[in-house]
Design an enzyme around this catalytic site. Structure first.
Site, PDB file in Angstrom:
ATOM      1  N   SER A 163       0.747  -1.010  -0.089  1.00  0.00           N
ATOM      2  CA  SER A 163       0.049   0.010   0.086  1.00  0.00           C
ATOM      3  C   SER A 163       0.951   0.992   0.047  1.00  0.00           C
ATOM      4  CB  SER A 163      -0.812  -0.007   1.291  1.00  0.00           C
ATOM      5  OG  SER A 163      -1.253   1.262   1.454  1.00  0.00           O
ATOM      6  N   GLU A 223       0.074   3.608   1.531  1.00  0.00           N
ATOM      7  CA  GLU A 223      -0.156   4.313   2.875  1.00  0.00           C
ATOM      8  C   GLU A 223       1.642   3.965   3.620  1.00  0.00           C
ATOM      9  OE1 GLU A 223      -2.540   5.375   5.254  1.00  0.00           O
ATOM     10  OE2 GLU A 223      -3.137   6.249   3.348  1.00  0.00           O
ATOM     11  N   TYR A 267      -2.152  -0.238  10.051  1.00  0.00           N
ATOM     12  CA  TYR A 267      -2.240  -1.026   8.612  1.00  0.00           C
ATOM     13  C   TYR A 267      -1.156  -0.634   7.921  1.00  0.00           C
ATOM     14  CZ  TYR A 267      -4.107  -1.221   3.762  1.00  0.00           C
ATOM     15  OH  TYR A 267      -4.172  -1.476   2.544  1.00  0.00           O
TER      16      TYR A 267
HETATM   17  O1  G4F Z   1     -10.908   6.194   0.981  1.00  0.00           O
HETATM   18  P1  G4F Z   1     -10.015   6.410   2.257  1.00  0.00           P
HETATM   19  O2  G4F Z   1     -10.621   5.487   3.313  1.00  0.00           O
HETATM   20  O3  G4F Z   1      -8.919   5.549   1.559  1.00  0.00           O
HETATM   21  P2  G4F Z   1      -7.270   5.414   2.254  1.00  0.00           P
HETATM   22  O4  G4F Z   1      -7.241   5.786   3.820  1.00  0.00           O
HETATM   23  O5  G4F Z   1      -6.540   6.440   1.457  1.00  0.00           O
HETATM   24  O6  G4F Z   1      -6.702   3.712   2.046  1.00  0.00           O
HETATM   25  C1  G4F Z   1      -6.957   3.275   0.626  1.00  0.00           C
HETATM   26  O7  G4F Z   1      -5.975   3.315   0.057  1.00  0.00           O
HETATM   27  C2  G4F Z   1      -4.746   2.804   0.416  1.00  0.00           C
HETATM   28  C3  G4F Z   1      -3.581   3.048  -0.583  1.00  0.00           C
HETATM   29  O8  G4F Z   1      -3.112   4.388  -0.721  1.00  0.00           O
HETATM   30  C4  G4F Z   1      -5.139   1.433   0.635  1.00  0.00           C
HETATM   31  F1  G4F Z   1      -3.824   0.783   1.097  1.00  0.00           F
HETATM   32  C5  G4F Z   1      -6.116   1.330   1.669  1.00  0.00           C
HETATM   33  O9  G4F Z   1      -6.376  -0.152   1.887  1.00  0.00           O
HETATM   34  C6  G4F Z   1      -7.379   1.865   1.096  1.00  0.00           C
HETATM   35  O10 G4F Z   1      -7.679   1.161   0.057  1.00  0.00           O
HETATM   36  O11 G4F Z   1      -9.555   7.589   2.612  1.00  0.00           O
HETATM   37  C7  G4F Z   1      -9.009   8.392   1.500  1.00  0.00           C
HETATM   38  C8  G4F Z   1      -8.911   9.974   2.176  1.00  0.00           C
HETATM   39  C9  G4F Z   1      -8.164   9.668   3.727  1.00  0.00           C
HETATM   40  O12 G4F Z   1      -7.419  10.684   3.753  1.00  0.00           O
HETATM   41  C10 G4F Z   1      -9.420  10.014   4.596  1.00  0.00           C
HETATM   42  O13 G4F Z   1      -9.029  10.707   5.789  1.00  0.00           O
HETATM   43  O14 G4F Z   1     -10.288  10.703   2.401  1.00  0.00           O
HETATM   44  C11 G4F Z   1     -10.371  10.892   3.740  1.00  0.00           C
HETATM   45  N1  G4F Z   1     -11.821  11.020   4.171  1.00  0.00           N
HETATM   46  C12 G4F Z   1     -12.481  12.125   4.397  1.00  0.00           C
HETATM   47  N2  G4F Z   1     -13.779  12.000   4.719  1.00  0.00           N
HETATM   48  C13 G4F Z   1     -12.586   9.872   4.396  1.00  0.00           C
HETATM   49  C14 G4F Z   1     -13.779  10.434   4.798  1.00  0.00           C
HETATM   50  N3  G4F Z   1     -12.304   8.511   4.308  1.00  0.00           N
HETATM   51  C15 G4F Z   1     -13.297   7.730   4.657  1.00  0.00           C
HETATM   52  N4  G4F Z   1     -13.076   6.489   4.559  1.00  0.00           N
HETATM   53  N5  G4F Z   1     -14.461   8.194   5.024  1.00  0.00           N
HETATM   54  C16 G4F Z   1     -14.893   9.518   5.245  1.00  0.00           C
HETATM   55  O15 G4F Z   1     -15.941  10.132   5.611  1.00  0.00           O
END
Ligand code: G4F
Length: 353
Positions: free
Chosen positions: A138, A140, A164
């Site tokens: 990832s 991340e 993670y």
């Molecule tokens: O969609 P996210 O939850 O993905 P995140 O954390 O980037 O992780 C994904 O990508 C990684 C690869 O870069 C993978 F390894 C991992 O398994 C997964 O697939 O969040 C994306 C961004 C973050 O910065 C988070 O803080 O969106 C921001 N965010 C803002 N509001 C939110 C929200 N994320 C989520 N899940 N829900 C919200 O309401």
């Protein structure tokens, strides 16, 4: 006699299911591994499950070596030397970064120890078939590290910001150690954010597009506002089909190596929100409320520690001829339209081209 063999851990997830489809389209005989749950989670494998001749979904759990061994036994019954090594893909993980802060131990059990189990079974494979192993690492793992040029490269320092990402980074290093120590063929692909209509509903892309799909189906009437966390974070989003093409390309190399899968572009969550809203507005013939009335910031979705900025430079893939075929705008559009259909709002769509 069956053709080439592949084994996919995490087959019911987003990327795993696209990988299964791609391998089947390419004539492989594919085994998917599914951890038994009380709810049916095979909706992404609809097409694959219809292919009874070449797709088998086995019950198994990567956290249990005995269960991996039983899967290998099933596979060995279909293995013919002339078809070459068995391709093994590990997409199994507890992939929600925010959740890993609350459940770090179980996250590390699945993401790290699960992969270690697989490495060990491949290393001592009692059925002796040769393997090519892919691990879904990832972006991340970079944490807050960015090169002065604004990109993350293969050799950018990795400094994880979540349990993670620690699990992924440790597994990534184990891959190198097993490759160097035992001559195993292993590719660790650092995947930046990967999206599609098959994305889980709690990830921010799908959460947003699903909400706009439901808004359209509800004729533009807001039932309850979309709750979001940090809108300033930036992510590098690639369509899952392009990600799968990239992984297949790297798995076809004579010697497996580590690589990045990224679009080379970054957008903030605020830009994603705006793009999804504009797509919905342009696609339908009903009036939607102004964007600022649609959402609110809910501190409950902020993380204890955030990765602020991701933009990858997939040097090796570019060298081997890969580039993403689906743009950010096309990706958002596909997801919004799909979610309008799913929510039952297709009658409000103007046109589909
Ligand atoms: O969609 P996210 O939850 O993905 P995140 O954390 O980037 O992780 C994904 O990508 C990684 C690869 O870069 C993978 F390894 C991992 O398994 C997964 O697939 O969040 C994306 C961004 C973050 O910065 C988070 O803080 O969106 C921001 N965010 C803002 N509001 C939110 C929200 N994320 C989520 N899940 N829900 C919200 O309401």
């Amino acid at each position: 006699m069956p053709s080439k063999l592949a084994l996919v851990f995490g087959a019911t997830g987003q990327i795993g299911s696209y990988m299964v489809d791609s391998l089947l389209d390419d004539g492989f005989f594919v085994f998917g591994v599914n951890r038994r749950t009380s709810v049916n989670n095979t909706w992404r494998l609809k097409k694959a499950l219809a292919n009874k001749a070449r797709f088998t979904l086995l019950n198994g759990d990567i956290t249990d070596s005995g269960s991996i061994l039983r899967v290998f036994k099933e596979l060995s019954d279909c293995y013919y030397e002339e078809n070459g090594p068995v391709q093994i893909y590990n997409f199994a993980a507890s992939s929600h970064v925010a959740v890993s802060f609350n459940e770090p131990t179980s996250n590390i059990d699945v993401t790290l120890k699960g992969h270690l189990n697989l490495l060990e079974v491949c290393r001592d494979n009692p059925y002796n078939f040769p393997t090519l192993l892919f691990f879904a690492n990832s972006s991340e793992t970079f944490g807050s590290q960015v090169d002065s040029s604004g990109f993350q490269y293969d050799n950018t320092l990795r400094q994880p910001n979540s349990p993670y990402a620690v699990a992924k980074l440790a597994a990534h290093h184990l891959n190198r150690i097993y490759r160097d120590s035992y001559g195993m063929q292993i590719a660790s692909g650092t995947l930046f954010n990967t999206e599609s209509p098959r994305r889980g509903e709690t990830f921010v892309t799908r959460k947003i597009t699903k909400w706009f799909g439901e808004l359209v189906a509800n004729r533009g009437l807001i039932k309850s506002k979309l709750q979001l966390g940090n809108l300033d974070a930036c992510r590098d989003w690639t369509h899952a089909c392009d990600t799968v093409k990239a992984i297949r390309l790297m798995m076809a190399r004579p010697k497996l190596e580590d690589f990045l899968v990224a679009s080379g572009q970054t957008h903030s969550i605020a830009q994603l929100l705006e793009a999804a809203y504009q797509t919905a507005v342009d696609a339908v013939h009903i009036e939607l409320p102004p964007l600022q009335d649609c959402y609110e910031i809910n501190n409950g979705f902020l993380r204890p520690n955030e990765v602020k900025y991701l933009k990858g430079w997939p040097e090796k893939l570019y060298r081997y001829g890969w580039k993403p075929s689906i743009t950010f705008k096309q990706l958002v559009r596909e997801m919004v339209i799909s979610d309008i259909f799913l929510a039952g709002g297709k009658d409000y769509i103007k046109c589909l081209n």
